[in-house]
Design an enzyme around this catalytic site. Structure first.
Site, mmCIF file in Angstrom:
data_model
loop_
_atom_site.group_PDB
_atom_site.id
_atom_site.type_symbol
_atom_site.label_atom_id
_atom_site.label_comp_id
_atom_site.label_asym_id
_atom_site.label_seq_id
_atom_site.Cartn_x
_atom_site.Cartn_y
_atom_site.Cartn_z
ATOM 1 N N ASP A 137 0.821 -1.209 0.000
ATOM 2 C CA ASP A 137 0.000 0.000 0.000
ATOM 3 C C ASP A 137 0.856 1.260 0.000
ATOM 4 O O ASP A 137 0.481 2.280 -0.584
ATOM 5 C CB ASP A 137 -0.922 0.001 1.221
ATOM 6 C CG ASP A 137 -2.080 -0.980 1.074
ATOM 7 O OD1 ASP A 137 -2.203 -1.584 -0.012
ATOM 8 O OD2 ASP A 137 -2.858 -1.138 2.034
ATOM 9 N N ASP A 166 -2.117 15.151 20.364
ATOM 10 C CA ASP A 166 -0.827 15.052 19.684
ATOM 11 C C ASP A 166 -0.953 15.350 18.196
ATOM 12 O O ASP A 166 0.055 15.562 17.518
ATOM 13 C CB ASP A 166 -0.233 13.651 19.867
ATOM 14 C CG ASP A 166 0.242 13.405 21.290
ATOM 15 O OD1 ASP A 166 0.290 14.373 22.071
ATOM 16 O OD2 ASP A 166 0.561 12.245 21.622
ATOM 17 N N TYR A 215 -3.887 4.655 9.623
ATOM 18 C CA TYR A 215 -3.499 5.358 10.845
ATOM 19 C C TYR A 215 -4.720 5.771 11.660
ATOM 20 O O TYR A 215 -4.726 5.684 12.893
ATOM 21 C CB TYR A 215 -2.653 6.577 10.459
ATOM 22 C CG TYR A 215 -1.938 7.257 11.605
ATOM 23 C CD1 TYR A 215 -1.947 6.737 12.900
ATOM 24 C CD2 TYR A 215 -1.226 8.427 11.386
ATOM 25 C CE1 TYR A 215 -1.279 7.365 13.937
ATOM 26 C CE2 TYR A 215 -0.554 9.071 12.421
ATOM 27 C CZ TYR A 215 -0.585 8.537 13.691
ATOM 28 O OH TYR A 215 0.072 9.171 14.717
ATOM 29 N N SER A 247 -5.863 2.924 13.699
ATOM 30 C CA SER A 247 -4.925 2.671 14.791
ATOM 31 C C SER A 247 -5.093 3.677 15.922
ATOM 32 O O SER A 247 -4.825 3.365 17.088
ATOM 33 C CB SER A 247 -3.483 2.725 14.271
ATOM 34 O OG SER A 247 -3.255 1.735 13.297
#
Length: 279
Positions: free
Chosen positions: A61, A168, A181, A184
């Site tokens: 990917d 963050d 992401y 996750s």
């Protein structure tokens, strides 16, 4: 003049060079096309300004995203993308190595199935002047340019003040990128054909720490809170750093009217693929 095919390989992948040569020879000997080869695993200083029949990627990917970035940067997004998987998960690169000849044959027999994948558009502006205007296939991430520093952002939806995040970073993802992401970081998985996008905070330190899903008609605006100061923030599009910006910039997100043409060869349903690859 011969028709041309763009072949993007990642030579950091074991066996990619050998498979790349097999694909090249097959195209040249059976269909008499010229193959233009690019190694996305190495620095690229120029992109061929030519018209191609289609693009083939050999890798995972990550290789697909690097190749797509080249297409987007050169405004060459209409060609079909054949993504052959040499990686692990393979949500974008989902064509098996042993099927590459069948897929190529289908192109020349006009029997390919094309899946449209939405693009996410971002504009970064400062005092009303656009600094960048870019597209992403997977996700766009904003985070502090200073290590271990949080960002404090205010979110507006369709020009209406909504809420603030202390985190963050912030991930804005397409349905395509929602399994990466964003997932996750605790974000939702969006079905591939869902016409919308998601926002997910990274390690939020706010009372409200949930993700949101927005329709394709929504427009998001993210700015830095005036109550807190950070030196600069960086923006990443599909994993590529497109620079750092001061705290007086505004990031505006929306689903683009443009899309990418991915060749589909997998007959599995979205749910089955999700189960096999993630669960």
């Amino acid at each position: 003049m011969k028709n041309k095919v763009l072949l993007c390989i990642n030579t950091l992948k074991s066996g990619a060079s050998i498979l790349g040569n097999d694909v090249k020879v097959y195209l040249e000997t059976k269909y008499f096309v010229e193959v233009v080869l690019i190694d996305v695993g190495r620095p690229l200083f120029s992109f061929p300004k030519e018209n191609f029949l289609f693009l083939i990627t050999l890798g995972g990917d990550g290789t697909v995203l690097l190749a797509v970035n080249l297409l987007l940067e050169n405004e060459n997004i209409d060609i079909p993308i054949i993504s052959i998987n040499m990686g692990n998960v393979g949500f974008l690169a989902d064509i098996k190595i042993e099927d590459f000849k069948k897929v190529i044959d289908r192109f020349f027999n006009n029997s390919l199935v094309i899946n449209k994948k939405f693009l996410l558009h971002v504009t970064v502006s400062q005092h009303g002047k656009d600094l960048i205007s870019k597209y992403a296939l997977n996700d766009i991430i904003i985070r502090s340019s200073v290590l271990n520093k949080m960002i404090y952002v205010d979110l507006m939806v369709n020009s209406e003040s909504f809420l603030s995040y202390k985190s963050d970073g912030i991930i804005v993802s397409t349905p395509t990128g929602s399994t990466g992401y964003s997932f996750s970081a605790g974000g939702p998985i969006l079905e591939a054909d869902l016409e919308g996008f998601x926002l997910t905070p990274i390690s939020p330190h706010s009372v409200y720490n949930r993700s949101f899903v927005f329709s394709k008609l929504s427009k998001l605006s993210i700015s830095f809170s005036k109550e807190y100061f950070i030196a600069a923030a960086s923006i990443f599009l599909d994993g590529i750093n497109f620079g750092s910006f001061g705290v007086d910039v505004v990031f505006e997100f929306k689903i683009s009217s443009q899309s990418l043409n991915f060749v589909s060869f997998c007959t599995d349903t979205f749910v089955k693929r999700l189960k096999n690859k993630l669960l």
